[in-house]
Design a protein around this motif. Structure first.
Motif, PDB file in Angstrom:
ATOM      1  N   TRP A 184       0.835  -1.198   0.000  1.00 47.56           N
ATOM      2  CA  TRP A 184       0.000   0.000   0.000  1.00 47.56           C
ATOM      3  C   TRP A 184       0.869   1.248   0.000  1.00 47.56           C
ATOM      4  O   TRP A 184       1.860   1.350   0.721  1.00 47.56           O
ATOM      5  N   MET A 186       0.042   5.618  -0.520  1.00 45.21           N
ATOM      6  CA  MET A 186      -0.859   6.693  -0.888  1.00 45.21           C
ATOM      7  C   MET A 186      -0.427   7.349  -2.196  1.00 45.21           C
ATOM      8  O   MET A 186      -1.257   7.771  -3.011  1.00 45.21           O
ATOM      9  N   ALA A 189      -1.619   5.168  -5.007  1.00 44.51           N
ATOM     10  CA  ALA A 189      -3.067   5.267  -5.136  1.00 44.51           C
ATOM     11  C   ALA A 189      -3.457   6.543  -5.883  1.00 44.51           C
ATOM     12  O   ALA A 189      -4.323   6.522  -6.777  1.00 44.51           O
ATOM     13  N   GLU A 279       3.877  10.778   3.446  1.00 43.23           N
ATOM     14  CA  GLU A 279       3.464   9.665   2.602  1.00 43.23           C
ATOM     15  C   GLU A 279       4.672   8.901   2.080  1.00 43.23           C
ATOM     16  O   GLU A 279       4.642   7.665   1.975  1.00 43.23           O
ATOM     17  N   ARG A 302      -5.767   8.174   7.329  1.00 39.72           N
ATOM     18  CA  ARG A 302      -5.714   8.682   5.954  1.00 39.72           C
ATOM     19  C   ARG A 302      -6.398   7.739   4.962  1.00 39.72           C
ATOM     20  O   ARG A 302      -7.277   8.172   4.206  1.00 39.72           O
ATOM     21  N   PRO A 303      -6.054   6.437   4.930  1.00 38.46           N
ATOM     22  CA  PRO A 303      -6.794   5.558   4.000  1.00 38.46           C
ATOM     23  C   PRO A 303      -8.249   5.360   4.376  1.00 38.46           C
ATOM     24  O   PRO A 303      -9.078   5.105   3.503  1.00 38.46           O
ATOM     25  N   VAL A 306     -10.042   8.206   2.702  1.00 45.07           N
ATOM     26  CA  VAL A 306     -10.140   7.964   1.256  1.00 45.07           C
ATOM     27  C   VAL A 306     -11.190   6.897   0.959  1.00 45.07           C
ATOM     28  O   VAL A 306     -12.001   7.025   0.034  1.00 45.07           O
TER      29      VAL A 306
END
Length: 322
Positions: A184, A186, A189, A279, A302-303, A306
């Motif tokens: 993962w 950010m 993404a 990030e 944070r995720p 989102v």
């Protein structure tokens, strides 16, 4: 890369990969201006493939002064579909590596690449073949099966190449194979979101243009569109030939204005210029995390925020569809 005798130096070697064939150059010791002067050839099984060239710093020569792992300097990917047959390309590719502080240029790799085609008919036949076996379309592999097979293939390849001469260590195989693509991030993404938005930008532009025509924002354009619509209704047998002619002319235009040189890596696509420093630190953090509890909670929230926005958008789309 490292300090030796009071000055910067490197023990560089190069690894090339295409398909199942891996090639490793000799190690040039104690210099920052490395000249390999080696020539390698691969048999192309599909023009829509990629040649990967990676540069590394050998850490096995002086283990007392450096780390035990070979350090990566950078890598370059060359799409064979961007190479014109029979033409020699001599280019300097920048070696860009992502660090916790941002993108860093580690140097340049000077390459001479030539794509030779012995039979144009055979190459067109390769283009017409499907990219995957027929069984994949009948019974495709699940995501879990693909991850398991990818991990097993990486371990088998690392064990096989470690016994080669000269050997390729596991960290080299992992860097050339992009084993951390599933983690993962950010930044990734956001980059994938903007790439997806660019793909559908044509549809958004077309919908906006259709709205302008429908609302008579430009009367001349609206009249011309209505005249064209009436002509298509009256002469409907010309719709398919006109569409095929447009595709043919567009293909000729794209071929005429194609780039003369293979394109370099566009760093804007990776979204590294406007990324937040935290990030980047999250992307390079170890497991378990070395950050404080406040940063861990921030990275967790944070995720979640989102995902909440995505959940809201999916709900709105479902409401409109219902």
């Amino acid at each position: 890369m490292k300090i030796r005798d009071g000055r910067g130096t490197a023990d560089a070697f190069c690894v090339e990969r295409y398909g199942h064939k891996w090639v490793r150059t000799r190690t040039i010791v104690n210099t920052l201006s490395t000249n390999f002067n080696e020539h390698h050839t691969w048999d192309v099984y599909d023009p829509a493939t990629v040649l990967t060239v990676g540069l590394f710093d050998n850490s096995q020569l002086h283990r007392s002064n450096t780390s035990n792992k070979d350090m990566n300097i950078g890598k370059v990917r060359i799409r064979l579909s961007t190479l014109a047959p029979g033409r020699l390309y001599t280019l300097s590719y920048p070696l860009l590596v992502l660090h916790p502080s941002g993108v860093k240029k580690m140097g340049e790799l000077h390459l001479a690449v030539k794509f030779s085609c012995t039979s144009l008919v055979k190459m067109m036949f390769l283009y017409s073949r499907p990219l995957l076996p027929k069984m994949h379309f009948i019974r495709p592999l699940t995501v879990l099966q693909q991850d398991l097979l990818r991990c097993l293939a990486l371990n088998i390849m690392a064990a096989w190449l470690s016994r080669a001469e000269p050997p390729r260590r596991k960290e080299v195989i992992e860097y050339m194979s992009d084993v951390e693509w599933y983690k993962w991030s950010m930044r990734r993404a956001k980059a994938n979101f903007f790439r997806l938005a660019a793909v559908f930008s044509v549809l958004f532009t077309l919908a906006e243009w259709f709205g302008d025509v429908r609302t008579w924002k430009n009367p001349a354009t609206t009249v011309l569109i209505h005249v064209l619509l009436v002509m298509l209704v009256c002469f409907h047998q010309l719709i398919l030939p006109a569409l095929l002619l447009f595709i043919f002319l567009r293909g000729i235009r794209n071929y005429w204005y194609r780039p003369c040189y293979p394109p370099f890596v566009n760093m804007r696509l990776s979204h590294t210029e406007a990324v937040d420093p935290d990030e980047l630190s999250e992307e390079f953090d170890t497991y378990p995390m070395s950050a404080s509890l406040e940063f861990v909670l921030l990275r967790y929230d944070r995720p979640r925020s989102v995902a909440g926005k995505i959940q809201t958008i999916v709900g709105d789309v479902a409401t409109q569809g219902e």
